[in-house]
Every structure is written in C-alpha cells, then in structure tokens.
Design a protein around this motif. Structure first.
Motif, PDB file in Angstrom:
ATOM      1  N   PRO A 242       0.810  -1.215   0.000  1.00 59.30           N
ATOM      2  CA  PRO A 242       0.000   0.000   0.000  1.00 59.30           C
ATOM      3  C   PRO A 242       0.846   1.269   0.000  1.00 59.30           C
ATOM      4  O   PRO A 242       2.020   1.259   0.395  1.00 59.30           O
ATOM      5  CB  PRO A 242      -0.812  -0.119   1.296  1.00 59.30           C
ATOM      6  N   ALA A 243       0.242   2.370  -0.454  1.00 62.98           N
ATOM      7  CA  ALA A 243       0.915   3.667  -0.401  1.00 62.98           C
ATOM      8  C   ALA A 243       1.035   4.137   1.042  1.00 62.98           C
ATOM      9  O   ALA A 243       2.067   4.677   1.443  1.00 62.98           O
ATOM     10  CB  ALA A 243       0.140   4.690  -1.231  1.00 62.98           C
ATOM     11  N   VAL A 244      -0.035   3.934   1.801  1.00 68.69           N
ATOM     12  CA  VAL A 244      -0.072   4.326   3.210  1.00 68.69           C
ATOM     13  C   VAL A 244      -0.755   3.218   3.990  1.00 68.69           C
ATOM     14  O   VAL A 244      -1.761   2.660   3.535  1.00 68.69           O
ATOM     15  CB  VAL A 244      -0.888   5.623   3.426  1.00 68.69           C
ATOM     16  N   GLU A 245      -0.203   2.903   5.162  1.00 70.89           N
ATOM     17  CA  GLU A 245      -0.839   1.880   5.998  1.00 70.89           C
ATOM     18  C   GLU A 245      -0.728   2.276   7.471  1.00 70.89           C
ATOM     19  O   GLU A 245       0.346   2.645   7.950  1.00 70.89           O
ATOM     20  CB  GLU A 245      -0.177   0.522   5.779  1.00 70.89           C
ATOM     21  N   LEU A 246      -1.852   2.215   8.161  1.00 66.79           N
ATOM     22  CA  LEU A 246      -1.886   2.408   9.606  1.00 66.79           C
ATOM     23  C   LEU A 246      -2.184   1.059  10.246  1.00 66.79           C
ATOM     24  O   LEU A 246      -3.140   0.375   9.832  1.00 66.79           O
ATOM     25  CB  LEU A 246      -2.961   3.412  10.023  1.00 66.79           C
ATOM     26  N   ARG A 247      -1.370   0.670  11.228  1.00 64.74           N
ATOM     27  CA  ARG A 247      -1.597  -0.606  11.918  1.00 64.74           C
ATOM     28  C   ARG A 247      -1.801  -0.354  13.408  1.00 64.74           C
ATOM     29  O   ARG A 247      -0.903   0.147  14.087  1.00 64.74           O
ATOM     30  CB  ARG A 247      -0.399  -1.537  11.736  1.00 64.74           C
ATOM     31  N   ALA A 248      -2.976  -0.695  13.886  1.00 63.59           N
ATOM     32  CA  ALA A 248      -3.297  -0.605  15.322  1.00 63.59           C
ATOM     33  C   ALA A 248      -2.915   0.749  15.910  1.00 63.59           C
ATOM     34  O   ALA A 248      -2.341   0.837  16.994  1.00 63.59           O
ATOM     35  CB  ALA A 248      -2.619  -1.740  16.090  1.00 63.59           C
ATOM     36  N   VAL A 249      -3.234   1.811  15.167  1.00 67.09           N
ATOM     37  CA  VAL A 249      -2.838   3.154  15.598  1.00 67.09           C
ATOM     38  C   VAL A 249      -3.799   3.693  16.659  1.00 67.09           C
ATOM     39  O   VAL A 249      -5.017   3.667  16.491  1.00 67.09           O
ATOM     40  CB  VAL A 249      -2.777   4.122  14.394  1.00 67.09           C
ATOM     41  N   GLY A 250      -3.214   4.169  17.758  1.00 67.92           N
ATOM     42  CA  GLY A 250      -3.967   4.848  18.804  1.00 67.92           C
ATOM     43  C   GLY A 250      -3.388   6.233  19.006  1.00 67.92           C
ATOM     44  O   GLY A 250      -2.184   6.454  18.823  1.00 67.92           O
ATOM     45  N   ARG A 251      -4.252   7.191  19.351  1.00 65.75           N
ATOM     46  CA  ARG A 251      -3.759   8.540  19.664  1.00 65.75           C
ATOM     47  C   ARG A 251      -4.600   9.110  20.793  1.00 65.75           C
ATOM     48  O   ARG A 251      -5.821   9.244  20.665  1.00 65.75           O
ATOM     49  CB  ARG A 251      -3.846   9.450  18.436  1.00 65.75           C
ATOM     50  N   THR A 252      -3.969   9.375  21.898  1.00 65.25           N
ATOM     51  CA  THR A 252      -4.658   9.984  23.033  1.00 65.25           C
ATOM     52  C   THR A 252      -4.016  11.333  23.330  1.00 65.25           C
ATOM     53  O   THR A 252      -2.825  11.543  23.098  1.00 65.25           O
ATOM     54  CB  THR A 252      -4.588   9.100  24.290  1.00 65.25           C
ATOM     55  N   TYR A 253      -4.837  12.247  23.822  1.00 67.16           N
ATOM     56  CA  TYR A 253      -4.368  13.574  24.230  1.00 67.16           C
ATOM     57  C   TYR A 253      -4.709  13.770  25.701  1.00 67.16           C
ATOM     58  O   TYR A 253      -5.783  13.373  26.152  1.00 67.16           O
ATOM     59  CB  TYR A 253      -5.048  14.673  23.402  1.00 67.16           C
ATOM     60  N   GLY A 254      -3.792  14.388  26.439  1.00 64.30           N
ATOM     61  CA  GLY A 254      -4.058  14.647  27.845  1.00 64.30           C
ATOM     62  C   GLY A 254      -3.871  13.396  28.690  1.00 64.30           C
ATOM     63  O   GLY A 254      -3.554  12.315  28.187  1.00 64.30           O
ATOM     64  N   ARG A 255      -4.079  13.561  29.988  1.00 61.75           N
ATOM     65  CA  ARG A 255      -3.898  12.435  30.917  1.00 61.75           C
ATOM     66  C   ARG A 255      -4.981  12.450  31.974  1.00 61.75           C
ATOM     67  O   ARG A 255      -5.634  13.468  32.205  1.00 61.75           O
ATOM     68  CB  ARG A 255      -2.536  12.541  31.621  1.00 61.75           C
TER      69      ARG A 255
END
Length: 252
Positions: A13-26
């Motif tokens: 693929p041109a672009v692949e995301l695998r199991a991506v998580g993104r959290t902000y703050g705590r």
C-alpha cells in the motif's frame, strides 16, 4: 490485510496504519482520538475518509501524513515506518513524498501561480523542471495563469493551484482535507473531478477527508470511522448510499 485495504497497482500500500492509537491529555482529561485503527490505502486509488463529528478524521489525517505522532501502533508510507524518523527527516519526507491540499488553499499572495506551484521544490533545494511545471499546470487547467497572483484568481482556480503544488513533487500520496469546503457546488465538482482524473489517468494516490456525501461519491471507495476506530468501507459510493451510512453511524 488491514481493514479497508483497497486493491491497486504497486508493491504494497501507499499508506498503511496498523493498530494506531492517539490519546491527548492524561487522567480525567484524557481524550482518545484514535483507537486501534488499522487501514491501508493502495497505490493509484482515490479514497474518501468520513465519519461523524468527533470520529477522529482530523487526527487520522495528521497521523497518516506524519504531522502528528501516534501514541501507539505504526504508520508506514510505502516502505518507511514514520516512527523511525527524527523531526528533520520527517519534515523532508512530508516535503518530498506527500502532497497536501487544504480547504483554505494556503497560497502565498506575494508569489505568482508558478512560484506557488514550485514552492515545495524550492524549499527542498531542488531546481524546478520547466517541463514538469508546464505539464502539471496544463493538467489542472492553469497553463495560461502561471504569471498571475492568487488574488487574481477565483476560489476554484486557487484550489487548482494548491492541487498542482501538491502534485509537482510526484508524491506517493496526496492528502486532501475538505478540499471543496470553501467552494460553491459547481466549482467543487470540477475540483473533485480533477482529483479523480489524476488518480485514474496518472496513477496518483489520493486520500480525502470530507463530511460531504457528494464529495465522497467522487472517490472509488469510502472508509468510515466512528469513535476513532474503523467502522466499515464502501466501494463505488453514491451520495445517497453514503448519506444513509453516515446517518446510521451518527445514530450508532
């Protein structure tokens, strides 16, 4: 095969995301923008990414394009794992291997159309090829506007300059963020038709974030996000089918 992978030419693929998580703050203020998102975009395809407000579309775009780093998981552009790059190399990758088209055009009013189009090359220390500039300008219908400045152009023409600027480096993928959001519907359709054309005729790869079912119908495939995760994908979308699916996701 990742969720929502599209078939197409080229190895991988041109672009692949695998199991991506993104959290902000705590703690109590923590916001989970993406959760375990896996999706791949094949070369030479036009994909729209949609989802209800708060679904994670902008965060997806920022992580996929190397503008933001995920909290977990991997993002690959071609064979490159973006997590292995320091900021300087990541900036170089964005400049040379990714094209961007935004709702607000982001043109420099003091520069001519030709200078705006070739800006990514100049920033990378590369000399623009006049033949390449002429070909790209012709491609987007601006061959007779190269000496104009953005203020002398209509909104649709300014967005065509932005598309030409995104294409000039022959990027591996073009990310478009609500590219027709500031345009009237007729001009918007022309711009969307142009994006579809560069995919079908030139084999470019376009990933477009949009909230508009009509815009999404110009793509070959729609990937739907919900609550920061992959929800489903639709091939050969129509405005009515996309709108019905969005209504269901909003209720969900």
């Amino acid at each position: 095969m990742a969720h929502g992978e599209t078939g197409g030419a080229g190895p991988g693929p041109a672009v692949e995301l695998r199991a991506v998580g993104r959290t902000y703050g705590r703690g109590a203020g923590e916001v989970v923008a993406l959760r375990d998102l896996s999706v791949a975009f094949a070369r030479g395809t036009f994909t729209a990414v949609m989802g209800p407000s708060g679904a994670g579309k902008s965060t997806f775009l920022h992580c996929a394009a190397g503008l933001d780093r995920p909290t977990s998981g991997t993002v690959r552009l071609g064979g490159t794992d973006l997590a292995t790059l320091d900021e300087a190399r990541l900036t170089m990758l964005r400049r040379e291997r990714i094209g961007f088209v935004f709702q607000a055009y982001n043109l420099l009013n003091s520069l001519t159309v030709a200078e705006n189009i070739t800006l990514p090359l100049l920033l990378a220390g590369r000399t623009p090829d006049p033949a390449r500039l002429a070909a790209v300008a012709r491609r987007v219908g601006l061959a007779d506007r190269l000496r104009h400045r953005p203020a002398q152009l209509s909104g649709g023409q300014q967005q065509r300059v932005a598309i030409a600027r995104a294409l000039i480096t022959r990027p591996e993928v073009v990310f478009a963020d609500e590219p027709t959001g500031a345009l009237d519907s007729r001009t918007g359709r022309q711009v969307l038709g142009l994006l579809r054309e560069v995919v079908e005729r030139d084999g470019d790869t376009v990933v477009m974030v949009t909230h508009d079912p009509v815009a999404a119908s110009y793509a070959q495939r729609v990937v739907f996000l919900a609550d920061g995760a992959f929800a489903e994908a639709m091939d050969a979308p129509t405005p009515d089918r996309v709108a019905a699916r969005m209504t269901r996701l909003e209720e969900w």
